[in-house]
Design a protein around this motif. Structure first.
Motif, PDB file in Angstrom:
ATOM      1  N   ILE A   1       6.519   3.746   4.416  1.00 58.36           N
ATOM      2  CA  ILE A   1       5.189   3.878   5.021  1.00 58.36           C
ATOM      3  C   ILE A   1       5.096   2.895   6.186  1.00 58.36           C
ATOM      4  O   ILE A   1       5.710   1.820   6.144  1.00 58.36           O
ATOM      5  CB  ILE A   1       4.086   3.596   3.967  1.00 58.36           C
TER       6      ILE A   1
ATOM      7  N   ALA B   1      -3.847  -0.489   5.589  1.00 57.45           N
ATOM      8  CA  ALA B   1      -5.170   0.154   5.582  1.00 57.45           C
ATOM      9  C   ALA B   1      -5.425   0.746   4.199  1.00 57.45           C
ATOM     10  O   ALA B   1      -6.534   0.671   3.659  1.00 57.45           O
ATOM     11  CB  ALA B   1      -5.235   1.235   6.651  1.00 57.45           C
ATOM     12  N   ARG B   2      -4.375   1.315   3.611  1.00 55.20           N
ATOM     13  CA  ARG B   2      -4.516   1.929   2.296  1.00 55.20           C
ATOM     14  C   ARG B   2      -4.782   0.870   1.224  1.00 55.20           C
ATOM     15  O   ARG B   2      -5.588   1.076   0.324  1.00 55.20           O
ATOM     16  CB  ARG B   2      -3.220   2.670   1.966  1.00 55.20           C
ATOM     17  N   ALA B   3      -4.073  -0.269   1.328  1.00 59.96           N
ATOM     18  CA  ALA B   3      -4.287  -1.358   0.367  1.00 59.96           C
ATOM     19  C   ALA B   3      -5.757  -1.775   0.403  1.00 59.96           C
ATOM     20  O   ALA B   3      -6.345  -2.135  -0.620  1.00 59.96           O
ATOM     21  CB  ALA B   3      -3.359  -2.530   0.659  1.00 59.96           C
ATOM     22  N   GLY B   4      -6.354  -1.714   1.603  1.00 59.27           N
ATOM     23  CA  GLY B   4      -7.798  -1.736   1.810  1.00 59.27           C
ATOM     24  C   GLY B   4      -8.578  -2.907   1.230  1.00 59.27           C
ATOM     25  O   GLY B   4      -9.700  -2.736   0.814  1.00 59.27           O
TER      26      GLY B   4
ATOM     27  N   GLU C   1      -0.002 -10.020   2.127  1.00 63.25           N
ATOM     28  CA  GLU C   1      -0.634  -8.903   2.839  1.00 63.25           C
ATOM     29  C   GLU C   1      -1.291  -9.381   4.137  1.00 63.25           C
ATOM     30  O   GLU C   1      -1.458  -8.597   5.065  1.00 63.25           O
ATOM     31  CB  GLU C   1      -1.669  -8.227   1.924  1.00 63.25           C
TER      32      GLU C   1
ATOM     33  N   GLY D   1       0.791  -1.236   0.000  1.00 64.64           N
ATOM     34  CA  GLY D   1       0.000   0.000   0.000  1.00 64.64           C
ATOM     35  C   GLY D   1       0.815   1.273   0.000  1.00 64.64           C
ATOM     36  O   GLY D   1       0.315   2.351   0.354  1.00 64.64           O
TER      37      GLY D   1
ATOM     38  N   ARG E   1       3.447   9.200   2.593  1.00 63.20           N
ATOM     39  CA  ARG E   1       2.211   9.933   2.928  1.00 63.20           C
ATOM     40  C   ARG E   1       2.110  11.241   2.146  1.00 63.20           C
ATOM     41  O   ARG E   1       1.062  11.874   2.125  1.00 63.20           O
ATOM     42  CB  ARG E   1       2.159  10.236   4.441  1.00 63.20           C
TER      43      ARG E   1
ATOM     44  N   GLY F   1       2.047   2.850  -2.580  1.00 61.11           N
ATOM     45  CA  GLY F   1       1.782   3.725  -3.734  1.00 61.11           C
ATOM     46  C   GLY F   1       2.809   3.586  -4.839  1.00 61.11           C
ATOM     47  O   GLY F   1       2.982   4.507  -5.650  1.00 61.11           O
TER      48      GLY F   1
ATOM     49  N   THR G   1       1.368   3.810  -8.539  1.00 55.75           N
ATOM     50  CA  THR G   1       1.000   5.192  -8.895  1.00 55.75           C
ATOM     51  C   THR G   1       2.250   5.989  -9.238  1.00 55.75           C
ATOM     52  O   THR G   1       2.281   6.719 -10.247  1.00 55.75           O
ATOM     53  CB  THR G   1       0.261   5.867  -7.713  1.00 55.75           C
TER      54      THR G   1
ATOM     55  N   ALA H   1      -0.520   1.907   8.200  1.00 52.67           N
ATOM     56  CA  ALA H   1      -1.064   2.856   7.213  1.00 52.67           C
ATOM     57  C   ALA H   1      -1.116   2.215   5.826  1.00 52.67           C
ATOM     58  O   ALA H   1      -2.099   2.358   5.094  1.00 52.67           O
ATOM     59  CB  ALA H   1      -0.202   4.122   7.183  1.00 52.67           C
ATOM     60  N   GLY H   2      -0.073   1.485   5.466  1.00 56.39           N
ATOM     61  CA  GLY H   2      -0.020   0.874   4.133  1.00 56.39           C
ATOM     62  C   GLY H   2      -1.086  -0.191   3.947  1.00 56.39           C
ATOM     63  O   GLY H   2      -1.771  -0.227   2.924  1.00 56.39           O
TER      64      GLY H   2
END
Ligand code: TMP
Length: 221
Positions: free
Chosen positions: A145, A152-155, A162, A19, A193, A21, A24, A149-150
């Motif tokens: 990261i 949670a972002r991967a979600g 994971e 997660g 972030r 990024g 991107t 946080a990562g």
């Protein structure tokens, strides 16, 4: 022994935990390169070749893979995907002078299979050497990261990697930071972030400092 074409392009790798990024950032950097008239090849690991994508699917996209392979099998499967990518994509692209931006490379194996799984670092280094034939990145971008946080972002429910315990992901992150500290001239550590556009700008400026002179002219700056 195979003879290999001399490397003339630039190999930039993007690393980080789940997660962070990376994809991107790779897409934004490839876009910047296109705009600047720089020949660019973007790829990911595991993947980037027919064989690599099949290994990726077998490892990561198969819901039946719940616990993952034995650590040594995992090491060798990631290495097999890398060896194919090096032979089929990276060496030809670099030989023709391209900027290659790869989402994960050999440092992922050190961070995950040594840092995370605890495999011997010398073993991981030997397998990496076999897979890459010694082709090392010119620049490595670390999207740093925290695992919480990562993830949670991967979600999403995620693949077996994971779903590893948070302590596993903490070890991966710590190993990445150690690698960056060992070779500060090769690594640029970025705070994942920060907004993607800012990360891409900082990364692109750093890439510009290491691009061979011939590529700089192509960028028209
Ligand atoms: P990602 O590219 O979507 O991050 O997924 C790749 C996953 O595979 C990620 O969990 C990290 C893991 N991985 C390794 O454990 N070792 C490796 O050498 C590579 C390339 C990936």
């Amino acid at each position: 022994m195979s003879t290999r074409a001399p490397v003339r392009g630039l190999l930039v790798t993007v690393e980080g935990g789940e997660g962070a990024g990376k994809s991107t950032l790779v897409a934004l950097l490839a876009g910047r390169a296109h705009e600047a008239g720089v020949d660019v090849v973007a790829c990911r690991e595991p993947g980037g070749t027919a064989l690599g994508e099949r290994l990726r699917a077998a490892l990561l996209d198969d819901d039946r893979v719940t616990t993952g392979p034995a650590p040594e099998a995992e090491l060798l499967l990631f290495a097999a995907a890398r060896a194919q990518l090096v032979a089929e994509v990276l060496r030809p692209a670099l030989a023709s002078g391209s900027l290659v931006i790869c989402d994960r490379y050999q440092d992922s194996t050190v961070a995950y299979q040594h840092g995370g799984r605890g495999l011997d670092r010398a073993l991981v280094a030997a397998v990496n050497r076999a897979a890459t034939g010694g082709l090392s990145p010119d620049l490595t971008l670390l999207l740093d990261i925290s695992p919480a946080a990562g993830l949670a972002r991967a979600g999403r429910a995620g693949d077996y990697m994971e779903r590893e315990a948070i302590a596993f992901h903490e070890r991966v992150g710590a190993c990445y930071r150690e690698l960056a500290a060992e070779e500060p001239q090769r690594w640029l550590v970025l705070d994942a972030r920060d907004p993607p556009a800012l990360l891409a700008e900082r990364a692109w400026q750093r890439i510009g400092r290491v691009l061979p002179a011939s590529r700089q002219q192509a960028r028209g700056r």
